[in-house]
Enzyme design. Structure first.
Site, PDB file in Angstrom:
ATOM      1  N   HIS A  91     -18.640  27.037 -77.654  1.00  0.00           N
ATOM      2  CA  HIS A  91     -18.404  25.615 -77.333  1.00  0.00           C
ATOM      3  C   HIS A  91     -18.745  24.700 -78.510  1.00  0.00           C
ATOM      4  CE1 HIS A  91     -17.757  26.204 -72.927  1.00  0.00           C
ATOM      5  NE2 HIS A  91     -18.545  27.230 -73.118  1.00  0.00           N
ATOM      6  N   ASN A 164     -16.985  24.482 -66.508  1.00  0.00           N
ATOM      7  CA  ASN A 164     -15.760  24.727 -67.278  1.00  0.00           C
ATOM      8  C   ASN A 164     -14.571  24.136 -66.534  1.00  0.00           C
ATOM      9  OD1 ASN A 164     -16.919  26.140 -69.401  1.00  0.00           O
ATOM     10  ND2 ASN A 164     -16.428  28.157 -68.584  1.00  0.00           N
ATOM     11  N   TYR A 378     -29.875  28.644 -72.282  1.00  0.00           N
ATOM     12  CA  TYR A 378     -29.574  27.339 -72.882  1.00  0.00           C
ATOM     13  C   TYR A 378     -30.797  26.707 -73.530  1.00  0.00           C
ATOM     14  CZ  TYR A 378     -24.947  27.687 -70.850  1.00  0.00           C
ATOM     15  OH  TYR A 378     -23.682  28.104 -70.546  1.00  0.00           O
TER      16      TYR A 378
HETATM   17 FE1  HDE Z   1     -22.416  28.770 -71.623  1.00  0.00          FE
HETATM   18  N1  HDE Z   1     -23.510  28.614 -73.321  1.00  0.00           N
HETATM   19  N2  HDE Z   1     -23.107  30.622 -71.355  1.00  0.00           N
HETATM   20  N3  HDE Z   1     -21.195  29.005 -69.996  1.00  0.00           N
HETATM   21  N4  HDE Z   1     -21.671  26.941 -71.882  1.00  0.00           N
HETATM   22  C1  HDE Z   1     -23.547  27.541 -74.132  1.00  0.00           C
HETATM   23  O1  HDE Z   1     -25.496  26.580 -74.988  1.00  0.00           O
HETATM   24  C2  HDE Z   1     -24.171  31.154 -71.977  1.00  0.00           C
HETATM   25  C3  HDE Z   1     -21.161  30.089 -69.190  1.00  0.00           C
HETATM   26  C4  HDE Z   1     -20.855  26.248 -71.048  1.00  0.00           C
HETATM   27  O2  HDE Z   1     -21.080  20.848 -74.370  1.00  0.00           O
HETATM   28  C5  HDE Z   1     -24.604  27.647 -75.186  1.00  0.00           C
HETATM   29  O3  HDE Z   1     -25.976  24.574 -75.898  1.00  0.00           O
HETATM   30  C6  HDE Z   1     -24.520  32.431 -71.393  1.00  0.00           C
HETATM   31  C7  HDE Z   1     -20.471  29.792 -67.960  1.00  0.00           C
HETATM   32  C8  HDE Z   1     -20.549  24.964 -71.595  1.00  0.00           C
HETATM   33  O4  HDE Z   1     -23.000  21.455 -75.253  1.00  0.00           O
HETATM   34  C9  HDE Z   1     -25.317  28.964 -74.850  1.00  0.00           C
HETATM   35  C10 HDE Z   1     -23.601  32.632 -70.402  1.00  0.00           C
HETATM   36  C11 HDE Z   1     -20.113  28.478 -68.076  1.00  0.00           C
HETATM   37  C12 HDE Z   1     -21.238  24.903 -72.800  1.00  0.00           C
HETATM   38  C13 HDE Z   1     -24.509  29.452 -73.670  1.00  0.00           C
HETATM   39  C14 HDE Z   1     -22.736  31.500 -70.372  1.00  0.00           C
HETATM   40  C15 HDE Z   1     -20.561  28.008 -69.347  1.00  0.00           C
HETATM   41  C16 HDE Z   1     -21.934  26.149 -72.952  1.00  0.00           C
HETATM   42  C17 HDE Z   1     -24.134  27.491 -76.591  1.00  0.00           C
HETATM   43  C18 HDE Z   1     -23.485  33.838 -69.487  1.00  0.00           C
HETATM   44  C19 HDE Z   1     -19.322  27.635 -67.065  1.00  0.00           C
HETATM   45  C20 HDE Z   1     -21.220  23.778 -73.800  1.00  0.00           C
HETATM   46  C21 HDE Z   1     -24.626  26.124 -77.036  1.00  0.00           C
HETATM   47  C22 HDE Z   1     -24.642  34.016 -68.662  1.00  0.00           C
HETATM   48  C23 HDE Z   1     -20.043  27.441 -65.816  1.00  0.00           C
HETATM   49  C24 HDE Z   1     -22.204  22.712 -73.457  1.00  0.00           C
HETATM   50  C25 HDE Z   1     -25.422  25.646 -75.952  1.00  0.00           C
HETATM   51  C26 HDE Z   1     -22.085  21.572 -74.442  1.00  0.00           C
HETATM   52  C27 HDE Z   1     -22.767  26.450 -74.027  1.00  0.00           C
HETATM   53  C28 HDE Z   1     -24.826  30.593 -73.047  1.00  0.00           C
HETATM   54  C29 HDE Z   1     -21.635  31.419 -69.496  1.00  0.00           C
HETATM   55  C30 HDE Z   1     -20.312  26.673 -69.788  1.00  0.00           C
HETATM   56  C31 HDE Z   1     -25.421  29.980 -75.966  1.00  0.00           C
HETATM   57  C32 HDE Z   1     -25.642  33.335 -71.833  1.00  0.00           C
HETATM   58  C33 HDE Z   1     -20.235  30.737 -66.776  1.00  0.00           C
HETATM   59  C34 HDE Z   1     -19.662  23.897 -70.983  1.00  0.00           C
HETATM   60  O5  HDE Z   1     -26.646  28.747 -74.448  1.00  0.00           O
END
Ligand code: HDE
Length: 703
Positions: A91, A164, A378
């Site tokens: 992202h 999302n 996060y």
């Molecule tokens: Fe994320 N995801 N994600 N994700 N995600 C990040 O956090 C992660 C997942 C989502 O505009 C990271 O700050 C894991 C689902 C958005 O700043 C990180 C897993 C959904 C954003 C991370 C998921 C998301 C992130 C990278 C599996 C939809 C951007 C930078 C367990 C519900 C937020 C950060 C923004 C960002 C990890 C799966 C949505 C690495 C481990 C499911 C919208 O922490």
């Protein structure tokens, strides 16, 4: 002074235009100096020391070596050297906007959360929309999931709903996430492709991850090609819990529905937009918000009880499943209005730190294993990205309600923490913060029992039924797009066994889909269907999952391009402009040259955009009004022919006068129901609201 001030699109002063008696002067070497006037701000170092010369470093003689002593040079360059922070691991490419959430219906029966109780109250929010796979500098329009993250600055603390634009996810357990992301990102030995799923490692991983098949259907659909960030839905994905004053829990799924309805682009269009305007989505949001057209969504919830849940034909804790709204209807509760562009991209959009673990009393988590992993991830990622456990003090992250505790010190501590006591319990300070047992956050008292195991619930084993439901719920046009997308993506895969395994999965979803894809990626024989761990069910179809079904009969927020030149028919131009404006759309006058043209009646018209830089992929519908001689000239201009050809191939409404018709002929295109003469402007404007799906069969060979 006012007349010397130029303003940016937000109306803020940008820079002083030097008048004749400007304080700008020319130094010895001919370089420009802009010196402060009595009432203007003075340039200083970060220590507040006024700077006399910011154009020359300190050196030994005018042509001699620079001196290490130059603390002004060193401070400036050192700060510059450290300007970048690690981009988000996923992202990374995102667009943020401020606004508010207004509650329209109280959910007091279900939750104590103040933000969901006080009807009419406006809570400030910051929302960030993103792509997943590409780096921060990648284009806005690859085929990709879009992040939809909202930070609510509630009176009870920050609540982050980090979702999302697709209601399901690829995997069922957080432990798989690093593998998923490594597979989709640039392949590590070659450093490409950027922001694309069409490569070996992504499809290799998909082919051995059957639980991803439902999400594969979504990412191959037009959901991953939104026309505008303002025209896509958002989903919290996981089941969350509401907890009410009696301590009772209700399960909840969150949905965001765009006021403008859903609109997507076509694949060929999205590819061309990436070249024509890599910032297409960010620019669209910027232009809308800064010109007084806020982006708006309705927040709706699906509520169900612990007793309802076992009756669903899937497990609601499995994030690869959605709850069809035909099964649990959506209850609209409020609206989010995004109306203020950030002052500074880095300070706000780049430094905003979302964490699904940021919740407020009255909202709680479910046991969805993907959500449980995210609760850890996060906070951890913010520590590495923002570099300090004090990231919550950065203004965009700081709660707007008072916060106090005994956490102290750390990198970039900016709070002035006073007093002798930095621990609790304590007896030395009457002002020290204390626990609040009745109002403070308390987790729902759920009854959890079971063995400690590494394993998956049998109720998570059906990977195909909802994939089939999604595919079969689409209109035929949308199904065609899914087929074409799979063909394109799998044609980029260089290992036949991966292609075969993917088609084996498709056979479990829809036989016709598998056949069409298999045939076009050169598989002589269809592989056997992939083995399944559970029976595949023919679930009730859900037309609500279509995009075509969710388009609104509106032109609001969209753009009509009018290609004109000297002598163009003024009445036709005015007709389109006034009806488009009435329909809340924007019109752009496009010409071969920036400047002015003289229309048919001798009036002057200002050209907004140059033809080669404004291909029709950046527009929602096009009109071409040209005098005969100008049309004859443009018949030998590729940009003009492509303008028309692309509008046609992308199924857009087209309005032409006789000059425009000359271009149509030159482009080798035939008249159809989506092409209007200049006497049918209102029909054209109506047609511009949608697309001519039936034209697709004549514009390309469908697989
Ligand atoms: Fe994320 N995801 N994600 N994700 N995600 C990040 O956090 C992660 C997942 C989502 O505009 C990271 O700050 C894991 C689902 C958005 O700043 C990180 C897993 C959904 C954003 C991370 C998921 C998301 C992130 C990278 C599996 C939809 C951007 C930078 C367990 C519900 C937020 C950060 C923004 C960002 C990890 C799966 C949505 C690495 C481990 C499911 C919208 O922490």
């Amino acid at each position: 002074m006012e007349e010397n001030i130029s303003r940016d699109a937000t109306g803020k002063p940008t820079r002083l235009r030097p008048p004749a008696d400007s304080p700008t002067n020319v130094g010895n070497g001919g370089e420009l100096h802009q010196t402060a006037e009595a009432d203007s701000p003075v340039l200083t170092t970060n220590q507040g020391v006024e700077i006399s010369d910011d154009q020359n470093s300190l050196r030994m003689g005018a042509r001699g070596p620079s001196l290490l002593e130059d603390f002004i040079l060193r401070e400036k360059i050192t700060h510059f050297d450290h300007e970048r922070i690690p981009e988000r691991v996923v992202h990374a490419r995102g667009t943020g906007v401020h606004g508010y959430f207004e509650l329209e219906k109280s959910l007091g029966k279900y939750t104590t959360a103040a933000i969901l109780n006080r009807v009419g109250e406006r809570t400030p929010v910051f929302a960030r929309f993103s792509t997943v796979a590409g780096g921060a500098g990648s284009a806005d329009t690859p085929r990709d999931v879009r992040g939809f993250a909202v930070k609510f600055y509630t009176t009870e603390g920050n609540w982050d709903l980090v979702g999302n634009n697709i209601p399901v996810f690829f995997i069922q357990d957080a432990i798989k996430f690093p593998d998923l992301i490594h597979a989709v990102k640039m392949e590590p030995d070659r450093g490409f492709p950027q922001a694309a799923t069409a490569h070996d490692t992504f499809w290799d991983y998909m082919s051995v991850t059957p639980e991803a098949m439902h999400m594969v259907m979504w990412i191959m659909s037009d959901r991953t090609l939104p026309r505008s960030l303002r025209m896509m839905e958002g989903f919290g994905i996981h089941t969350f819990r509401f907890v009410n004053a009696q301590g009772q829990s209700t399960f909840v799924k969150f949905h965001w529905r765009p006021k403008l309805g859903l609109q997507s682009t076509l694949w060929d269009e999205a590819v061309k937009i990436s070249g024509a305007d890599p910032d297409f989505h960010r620019r669209d949001m910027f232009e809308a918000v800064t010109s007084g057209h806020p982006a708006e969504w309705q927040l709706a919830v699906q509520l169900f009880s612990e007793e309802d849940a076992p009756n669903f034909p899937f497990d609601h804790l499995d994030p690869t499943k959605l709850i069809p709204e035909e099964l649990v209807p959506l209850l609209p509760v409020g609206r989010m209005v995004l109306d203020r562009w950030p002052d500074n991209f880095f300070a706000e959009t780049e430094q905003v730190a979302f964490c699904p673990s940021h919740i407020v009393p009255g909202i709680d988590f479910s046991d969805d294993p993907l959500l449980q992993g995210r609760l850890f991830s996060y906070l951890d990622t913010q520590l590495s990205r923002l570099g300090s456990p004090n990231f919550h003090q950065i203004p965009v992250n700081a709660s707007r309600c008072p916060f106090a505790n005994y956490q102290r010190d750390g990198h970039m501590q900016t709070a002035q923490q006073c007093g002798q006591v930095a621990y609790e319990p304590n007896t030395l300070s009457a002002e020290a913060p204390r626990e609040q047992p009745s109002r403070g956050f308390s987790s729902f008292r759920s009854n959890e029992k079971g063995q400690k195991i590494r394993g998956r619930a049998p109720s998570f084993a059906d990977h195909y039924s909802q994939a089939r439901m999604f595919y079969r719920s689409q209109s035929v046009y949308e199904q065609d797009h899914i087929v074409s997308a799979l063909i394109f993506e799998l044609s980029k895969v260089t290992h036949q066994h991966i292609q075969e395994t993917m088609v084996a999965h498709l056979r479990n979803i829809d036989e016709d889909l598998a056949k069409r894809v298999g045939r076009h990626i050169g598989l002589a024989l269809l592989p056997k269907p992939a083995p399944t761990a559970d029976d595949i069910q023919d679930l009730e179809l859900s037309p609500a999952l279509q995009i075509i079904d969710r388009m609104k009969d509106t032109l609001e927020g969209r753009v009509i391009g009018i290609l004109v030149a000297d002598g163009s028919n003024r009445a036709a131009i005015d007709g389109v402009r006034s009806l488009a404006t009435q329909a809340a759309a924007r019109t752009v006058f496009i010409g071969q040259r920036i400047g002015e043209i003289k229309a048919s009646d001798g009036t002057v018209l200002k050209i907004d955009a140059q033809l080669a830089g404004t291909p029709s992929v950046t527009l929602d519908a096009v009109a071409i009004f040209l005098a005969e001689d100008e049309a004859a000239l443009l018949c030998s201009e590729a940009a003009a022919i492509d303008f028309l050809r692309d509008a046609y191939a992308h199924l857009k409404a087209i309005c032409l006068d006789e000059g425009g018709a000359m271009l149509l002929e030159k482009a080798g295109l035939e008249q159809d129901v989506g092409i209007f003469g200049n006497n049918f402007v209102s029909e054209f404007i109506q047609g511009a609201k949608g697309r001519y799906w039936e034209r697709e069969a004549t514009a390309r060979i469908l697989p």
